[in-house]
Design a protein around this motif. Structure first.
Motif, PDB file in Angstrom:
ATOM      1  N   HIS A   1       9.272   9.356   0.463  1.00 37.83           N
ATOM      2  CA  HIS A   1      10.302   9.507  -0.561  1.00 37.83           C
ATOM      3  C   HIS A   1      10.218  10.897  -1.176  1.00 37.83           C
ATOM      4  CE1 HIS A   1      11.737   5.315  -0.679  1.00 37.83           C
ATOM      5  NE2 HIS A   1      10.510   5.044  -0.271  1.00 37.83           N
ATOM      6  N   VAL A   2      11.324  11.640  -1.071  1.00 38.69           N
ATOM      7  CA  VAL A   2      11.419  13.005  -1.580  1.00 38.69           C
ATOM      8  C   VAL A   2      12.800  13.191  -2.196  1.00 38.69           C
ATOM      9  CG1 VAL A   2       9.737  13.996   0.036  1.00 38.69           C
ATOM     10  CG2 VAL A   2      12.154  13.828   0.709  1.00 38.69           C
ATOM     11  N   ASN A   3      13.083  14.399  -2.689  1.00 42.83           N
ATOM     12  CA  ASN A   3      14.439  14.733  -3.108  1.00 42.83           C
ATOM     13  C   ASN A   3      14.755  16.153  -2.661  1.00 42.83           C
ATOM     14  OD1 ASN A   3      14.229  16.719  -5.518  1.00 42.83           O
ATOM     15  ND2 ASN A   3      12.796  15.097  -6.111  1.00 42.83           N
TER      16      ASN A   3
ATOM     17  N   ILE B   1       5.099   6.654   1.088  1.00 43.18           N
ATOM     18  CA  ILE B   1       4.476   7.809   0.439  1.00 43.18           C
ATOM     19  C   ILE B   1       5.483   8.349  -0.573  1.00 43.18           C
ATOM     20  CG2 ILE B   1       3.416  10.070   0.747  1.00 43.18           C
ATOM     21  CD1 ILE B   1       2.928   9.327   3.689  1.00 43.18           C
ATOM     22  N   ALA B   2       5.096   8.360  -1.842  1.00 42.85           N
ATOM     23  CA  ALA B   2       5.956   8.879  -2.906  1.00 42.85           C
ATOM     24  C   ALA B   2       5.469  10.287  -3.252  1.00 42.85           C
ATOM     25  CB  ALA B   2       5.896   7.981  -4.133  1.00 42.85           C
ATOM     26  N   ILE B   3       6.306  11.280  -3.003  1.00 43.76           N
ATOM     27  CA  ILE B   3       5.963  12.675  -3.278  1.00 43.76           C
ATOM     28  C   ILE B   3       6.568  13.076  -4.615  1.00 43.76           C
ATOM     29  CG2 ILE B   3       6.235  15.055  -2.510  1.00 43.76           C
ATOM     30  CD1 ILE B   3       4.262  13.437  -0.842  1.00 43.76           C
ATOM     31  N   THR B   4       5.764  13.741  -5.447  1.00 44.54           N
ATOM     32  CA  THR B   4       6.225  14.034  -6.798  1.00 44.54           C
ATOM     33  C   THR B   4       7.017  15.328  -6.907  1.00 44.54           C
ATOM     34  OG1 THR B   4       4.129  15.141  -7.331  1.00 44.54           O
ATOM     35  CG2 THR B   4       4.315  12.792  -7.849  1.00 44.54           C
TER      36      THR B   4
ATOM     37  N   HIS C   1       0.852  -1.189   0.000  1.00 40.49           N
ATOM     38  CA  HIS C   1       0.000   0.000   0.000  1.00 40.49           C
ATOM     39  C   HIS C   1       0.889   1.241   0.000  1.00 40.49           C
ATOM     40  CE1 HIS C   1      -3.916  -1.991   1.384  1.00 40.49           C
ATOM     41  NE2 HIS C   1      -3.040  -2.972   1.232  1.00 40.49           N
ATOM     42  N   LEU C   2       0.635   2.139  -0.933  1.00 43.03           N
ATOM     43  CA  LEU C   2       1.462   3.326  -1.112  1.00 43.03           C
ATOM     44  C   LEU C   2       0.573   4.528  -1.392  1.00 43.03           C
ATOM     45  CD1 LEU C   2       4.728   3.724  -3.096  1.00 43.03           C
ATOM     46  CD2 LEU C   2       2.742   4.965  -3.937  1.00 43.03           C
ATOM     47  N   LEU C   3       0.936   5.692  -0.864  1.00 42.62           N
ATOM     48  CA  LEU C   3       0.301   6.945  -1.251  1.00 42.62           C
ATOM     49  C   LEU C   3       1.161   7.637  -2.302  1.00 42.62           C
ATOM     50  CD1 LEU C   3      -0.887   8.553   2.122  1.00 42.62           C
ATOM     51  CD2 LEU C   3      -2.218   7.169   0.514  1.00 42.62           C
ATOM     52  N   PHE C   4       0.507   8.134  -3.334  1.00 44.99           N
ATOM     53  CA  PHE C   4       1.155   8.926  -4.370  1.00 44.99           C
ATOM     54  C   PHE C   4       0.659  10.358  -4.194  1.00 44.99           C
ATOM     55  CE2 PHE C   4       1.010  10.645  -8.783  1.00 44.99           C
ATOM     56  CZ  PHE C   4       2.352  10.526  -9.111  1.00 44.99           C
TER      57      PHE C   4
ATOM     58  N   GLU D   1      10.594  17.556  -9.928  1.00 48.44           N
ATOM     59  CA  GLU D   1       9.432  16.696 -10.167  1.00 48.44           C
ATOM     60  C   GLU D   1       9.850  15.262 -10.509  1.00 48.44           C
ATOM     61  OE1 GLU D   1       5.262  17.218 -12.413  1.00 48.44           O
ATOM     62  OE2 GLU D   1       6.974  17.001 -13.759  1.00 48.44           O
ATOM     63  N   ARG D   2       9.063  14.312  -9.996  1.00 42.34           N
ATOM     64  CA  ARG D   2       9.284  12.883 -10.230  1.00 42.34           C
ATOM     65  C   ARG D   2       7.998  12.230 -10.723  1.00 42.34           C
ATOM     66  NH1 ARG D   2      13.595  14.981  -9.879  1.00 42.34           N
ATOM     67  NH2 ARG D   2      15.325  14.350  -8.534  1.00 42.34           N
ATOM     68  N   MET D   3       8.148  11.062 -11.326  1.00 39.19           N
ATOM     69  CA  MET D   3       6.995  10.256 -11.733  1.00 39.19           C
ATOM     70  C   MET D   3       7.104   8.892 -11.064  1.00 39.19           C
ATOM     71  SD  MET D   3       8.121   9.060 -15.556  1.00 39.19           S
ATOM     72  CE  MET D   3       9.784   8.420 -15.877  1.00 39.19           C
ATOM     73  N   LEU D   4       6.007   8.138 -11.131  1.00 39.50           N
ATOM     74  CA  LEU D   4       5.962   6.783 -10.596  1.00 39.50           C
ATOM     75  C   LEU D   4       5.457   5.862 -11.694  1.00 39.50           C
ATOM     76  CD1 LEU D   4       6.339   5.530  -7.614  1.00 39.50           C
ATOM     77  CD2 LEU D   4       3.843   5.286  -7.689  1.00 39.50           C
ATOM     78  N   VAL D   5       6.045   4.674 -11.801  1.00 36.65           N
ATOM     79  CA  VAL D   5       5.671   3.728 -12.849  1.00 36.65           C
ATOM     80  C   VAL D   5       5.471   2.352 -12.228  1.00 36.65           C
ATOM     81  CG1 VAL D   5       6.307   2.687 -15.060  1.00 36.65           C
ATOM     82  CG2 VAL D   5       7.047   5.023 -14.533  1.00 36.65           C
TER      83      VAL D   5
END
Length: 340
Positions: A139-141, A109-112, A80-83, A228-232
């Motif tokens: 997850h951030v940068n 949690i993946a932050i874009t 389970h992940l939040l985008f 900015e990031r994307m998720l695949v």
């Protein structure tokens, strides 16, 4: 896998048996809109969650922003992940409650990117996950934490809200991965990108976007939003599901990068905001033509896409295009392959 033309190596997500996507935050509430991909509407989802009457109190709130829950499955392994999370905590909490989502099960949690409409609800999300017994990894940068502003037509600058900091998130009990490089998340179920190359001739970013390191520093142009990031994700027998929350990089650049990284796997769906409203409307025709060679079976537009872009895409690609709306659930699995 290596892409020889770019000289880069791609870390490849594992093929999923299924991927379920819940729209927790979006600009649009429209339970009546035609659904694609065996999607389930907001009305049905709140009833499933226990609502005995449809009312303003039992439905969700739309708000400027974007946030999804992704549930992936391979065999008996489920993640389970939040985008992103959307703009503010009260809306996030209400929408999750009305959908019956148990936030304690969220693992990551993946932050874009570092904008308030994608990160404003992050502290509330972390608190809710912790209260449910979970310990999320965010997850951030590093590029996400500059201050941001908008240049108005009269020449003045208005600052937008600062986003939560890694230190603040850690103080709340979250683990934070603050790194600019690409990585796989949750047993390889998701690919979280590094910087997205800007290669198209027309996707030059937002001319009105500014940034600065701190309140005493001068504003400088920041059209490209390189944070900015994307998720695949890769769903078995379907192909790649690409999540691009705002597409500040340009959705053609996003798809070009996906094709370069994973040249053997088709793009089955693109979902998210395409940022083609307002100052970006001028590139709608180029974007439509730029997407054509990818042959994407499903383009699910939300958030910052804009109605002019949605109409142009629908005119060009017909039933492949649909509107995201809060409370909708999408399911990607082998059953879709059987109906194609």
């Amino acid at each position: 896998m290596t892409d020889a033309s770019q000289g880069r190596s791609a870390i490849v997500p594992v093929p999923l048996d299924s991927l379920v996507v819940d729209v927790l935050t979006d600009n649009v509430s429209d339970t009546y809109v035609s659904k694609a991909l065996s999607a389930v509407s907001e009305f049905a989802n709140v009833v499933r969650a226990g609502a005995t009457i449809i009312s303003g109190e039992t439905l969700l709130n739309a708000n400027l922003g974007f946030g999804l829950q992704l549930i992936s499955k391979v065999g008996a392994v489920e993640h389970h992940l939040l985008f992103d999370t959307g703009p503010e905590g009260a809306t996030f909490e209400r929408n999750c409650r009305n959908l019956g989502i148990e936030l304690g099960g969220i693992e990551a949690i993946a932050i874009t990117h570092g904008h308030w409409d994608h990160m404003g609800a992050l502290p509330a999300a972390v608190d809710a996950i912790r209260a449910g017994g979970g310990t999320p990894t965010v997850h951030v940068n590093p590029g996400m934490f500059n201050q941001r502003g908008v240049l108005l037509q009269n020449g003045s600058v208005i600052q937008v809200a600062d986003v939560p900091t890694p230190a603040g998130l850690q103080a709340q009990g979250a683990a934070v991965v603050n790194d600019g490089d690409a990585r796989l998340l949750l047993d390889g179920h998701f690919y979280y990108s590094g910087e997205i190359p800007r290669v198209s001739s027309f996707e030059k970013g937002r001319v009105d976007h500014l940034a600065r390191r701190g309140p005493n520093d001068p504003w400088h142009p920041d059209p490209l939003l390189l944070d900015e990031r994307m998720l695949v994700a890769h769903v078995r027998d379907l192909g790649l599901i690409v999540f691009s929350a705002c597409s500040h990089a340009g959705i053609v650049n996003v798809c070009t990068e996906v094709r370069a990284l994973f040249p053997e796997i088709p793009i089955f769906a693109v979902m998210g905001g395409l940022h083609l409203g307002g100052v970006m409307e001028r590139i709608i025709p180029d974007t439509v033509e730029g997407l054509r060679p990818f042959g994407i079976a499903n383009i699910i537009t939300g958030h910052c896409t804009g109605w002019r872009a949605l109409h142009a895409l629908a005119d060009a690609f017909g039933d492949a295009v649909s509107q995201s709306a809060i409370g909708t659930t999408y399911r990607f699995d082998q059953s879709l392959e059987l109906t194609r």
